[in-house]
Design a protein around this motif. Structure first.
Motif, PDB file in Angstrom:
ATOM      1  N   SER A 135       0.841  -1.188   0.000  1.00  0.00           N
ATOM      2  CA  SER A 135       0.000   0.000   0.000  1.00  0.00           C
ATOM      3  C   SER A 135       0.880   1.244   0.000  1.00  0.00           C
ATOM      4  N   TRP A 136       0.269   2.393  -0.249  1.00  0.00           N
ATOM      5  CA  TRP A 136       1.023   3.644  -0.295  1.00  0.00           C
ATOM      6  C   TRP A 136       0.092   4.791   0.040  1.00  0.00           C
ATOM      7  N   THR A 137       0.716   5.908   0.387  1.00  0.00           N
ATOM      8  CA  THR A 137      -0.038   7.091   0.738  1.00  0.00           C
ATOM      9  C   THR A 137      -0.398   7.891  -0.506  1.00  0.00           C
ATOM     10  N   MET A 138      -1.361   8.784  -0.342  1.00  0.00           N
ATOM     11  CA  MET A 138      -1.721   9.772  -1.362  1.00  0.00           C
ATOM     12  C   MET A 138      -1.182  11.110  -0.841  1.00  0.00           C
ATOM     13  N   PRO A 139       0.030  11.491  -1.278  1.00  0.00           N
ATOM     14  CA  PRO A 139       0.633  12.709  -0.737  1.00  0.00           C
ATOM     15  C   PRO A 139      -0.209  13.949  -1.040  1.00  0.00           C
ATOM     16  N   THR A 156       4.137   0.899   2.101  1.00  0.00           N
ATOM     17  CA  THR A 156       4.137  -0.089   3.181  1.00  0.00           C
ATOM     18  C   THR A 156       4.023  -1.467   2.553  1.00  0.00           C
ATOM     19  N   PHE A 157       4.960  -2.323   2.899  1.00  0.00           N
ATOM     20  CA  PHE A 157       5.018  -3.689   2.396  1.00  0.00           C
ATOM     21  C   PHE A 157       4.524  -4.635   3.488  1.00  0.00           C
ATOM     22  N   PRO A 158       4.253  -5.882   3.177  1.00  0.00           N
ATOM     23  CA  PRO A 158       3.792  -6.820   4.206  1.00  0.00           C
ATOM     24  C   PRO A 158       4.794  -6.948   5.352  1.00  0.00           C
ATOM     25  N   GLN A 159       4.263  -7.254   6.536  1.00  0.00           N
ATOM     26  CA  GLN A 159       5.123  -7.496   7.699  1.00  0.00           C
ATOM     27  C   GLN A 159       6.162  -8.547   7.336  1.00  0.00           C
ATOM     28  N   GLY A 160       7.370  -8.360   7.814  1.00  0.00           N
ATOM     29  CA  GLY A 160       8.457  -9.294   7.546  1.00  0.00           C
ATOM     30  C   GLY A 160       9.280  -8.933   6.324  1.00  0.00           C
ATOM     31  N   PHE A 161       8.789  -7.998   5.508  1.00  0.00           N
ATOM     32  CA  PHE A 161       9.518  -7.549   4.328  1.00  0.00           C
ATOM     33  C   PHE A 161      10.575  -6.547   4.765  1.00  0.00           C
ATOM     34  N   VAL A 205      11.051   2.076  17.514  1.00  0.00           N
ATOM     35  CA  VAL A 205      11.255   0.719  17.014  1.00  0.00           C
ATOM     36  C   VAL A 205      11.262   0.785  15.485  1.00  0.00           C
ATOM     37  N   GLU A 206      12.350   0.366  14.881  1.00  0.00           N
ATOM     38  CA  GLU A 206      12.446   0.392  13.423  1.00  0.00           C
ATOM     39  C   GLU A 206      11.421  -0.556  12.807  1.00  0.00           C
ATOM     40  N   GLU A 207      10.826  -0.100  11.715  1.00  0.00           N
ATOM     41  CA  GLU A 207       9.888  -0.926  10.960  1.00  0.00           C
ATOM     42  C   GLU A 207      10.433  -1.039   9.540  1.00  0.00           C
ATOM     43  N   PRO A 208      11.128  -2.137   9.234  1.00  0.00           N
ATOM     44  CA  PRO A 208      11.815  -2.262   7.953  1.00  0.00           C
ATOM     45  C   PRO A 208      10.911  -2.486   6.747  1.00  0.00           C
ATOM     46  N   HIS A 209       9.615  -2.634   6.960  1.00  0.00           N
ATOM     47  CA  HIS A 209       8.707  -2.933   5.842  1.00  0.00           C
ATOM     48  C   HIS A 209       8.060  -1.668   5.251  1.00  0.00           C
ATOM     49  N   HIS A 210       8.791  -0.575   5.275  1.00  0.00           N
ATOM     50  CA  HIS A 210       8.323   0.679   4.690  1.00  0.00           C
ATOM     51  C   HIS A 210       9.427   1.276   3.828  1.00  0.00           C
ATOM     52  N   ALA A 211       9.038   2.182   2.925  1.00  0.00           N
ATOM     53  CA  ALA A 211      10.020   2.912   2.120  1.00  0.00           C
ATOM     54  C   ALA A 211       9.409   4.222   1.641  1.00  0.00           C
ATOM     55  N   ARG A 212      10.275   5.183   1.394  1.00  0.00           N
ATOM     56  CA  ARG A 212       9.864   6.464   0.823  1.00  0.00           C
ATOM     57  C   ARG A 212      10.280   6.466  -0.643  1.00  0.00           C
ATOM     58  N   LEU A 213       9.337   6.793  -1.517  1.00  0.00           N
ATOM     59  CA  LEU A 213       9.581   6.800  -2.959  1.00  0.00           C
ATOM     60  C   LEU A 213       9.355   8.205  -3.495  1.00  0.00           C
ATOM     61  N   LEU A 217       8.930  -6.831  -6.844  1.00  0.00           N
ATOM     62  CA  LEU A 217       8.106  -7.071  -5.652  1.00  0.00           C
ATOM     63  C   LEU A 217       7.288  -8.341  -5.820  1.00  0.00           C
ATOM     64  N   HIS A 218       6.728  -8.541  -7.007  1.00  0.00           N
ATOM     65  CA  HIS A 218       5.994  -9.795  -7.250  1.00  0.00           C
ATOM     66  C   HIS A 218       6.905 -10.988  -7.013  1.00  0.00           C
ATOM     67  N   GLU A 219       8.136 -10.896  -7.496  1.00  0.00           N
ATOM     68  CA  GLU A 219       9.096 -11.984  -7.319  1.00  0.00           C
ATOM     69  C   GLU A 219       9.470 -12.159  -5.857  1.00  0.00           C
ATOM     70  N   ALA A 220       9.804 -11.062  -5.189  1.00  0.00           N
ATOM     71  CA  ALA A 220      10.261 -11.144  -3.792  1.00  0.00           C
ATOM     72  C   ALA A 220       9.150 -11.614  -2.854  1.00  0.00           C
ATOM     73  N   LEU A 221       7.928 -11.203  -3.141  1.00  0.00           N
ATOM     74  CA  LEU A 221       6.799 -11.593  -2.291  1.00  0.00           C
ATOM     75  C   LEU A 221       6.154 -12.883  -2.764  1.00  0.00           C
ATOM     76  N   ASP A 222       6.685 -13.436  -3.870  1.00  0.00           N
ATOM     77  CA  ASP A 222       6.177 -14.689  -4.443  1.00  0.00           C
ATOM     78  C   ASP A 222       4.690 -14.613  -4.751  1.00  0.00           C
ATOM     79  N   ILE A 223       4.323 -13.502  -5.413  1.00  0.00           N
ATOM     80  CA  ILE A 223       2.914 -13.270  -5.785  1.00  0.00           C
ATOM     81  C   ILE A 223       2.804 -13.260  -7.299  1.00  0.00           C
TER      82      ILE A 223
END
Length: 110
Positions: free
Chosen positions: A29-33, A42-47, A75-83, A104-110
């Motif tokens: 998911s992502w924000t609407m700036p 925001t990526f799935p937990q564990g990413f 607490v760091e949350e590694p499953h996020h990124a700024r684009l 992302l499809h490959e890494a998340l196996d989707i």
């Protein structure tokens, strides 16, 4: 200058978000700036966005993101990124987002 640039950045923001909607897998998911030059993903937990960038995104797609873990003070949350959508031409923006989506499809196996 800002007033002149607003339509350009609005268009680039909308282009990036539309491309993300087409290319990114479910569970991302992502924000609407409403301001600024970035969206927050925001990526799935564990990413781990930093590992994804290091191991796949840079070597295979030549795309750089800002991993989000360090934006969290307690607490760091590694499953996020700024684009960013401001710094590259439209064609490269679309190509980069599509390449990231494929990885992302490959890494998340989707």
């Amino acid at each position: 200058h800002i007033a002149e640039m607003l339509p350009t950045y609005l268009r680039k923001r909308d282009l990036m978000l539309a491309t993300m909607a087409e290319a990114f897998p479910p569970g991302v998911s992502w924000t609407m700036p409403q301001g600024g030059l970035f969206t927050w993903a925001t990526f799935p937990q564990g990413f781990d966005a930093a590992a994804f960038q290091r191991d796949l995104l840079i070597p295979r797609a030549k795309v750089i993101i800002v991993p989000g873990a360090t934006f969290f003070a307690a607490v760091e949350e590694p499953h996020h990124a700024r684009l960013s959508f401001s710094g590259v031409p439209d064609d490269r923006l679309v190509a980069g987002v599509r390449a990231m989506g494929a990885l992302l499809h490959e890494a998340l196996d989707i």
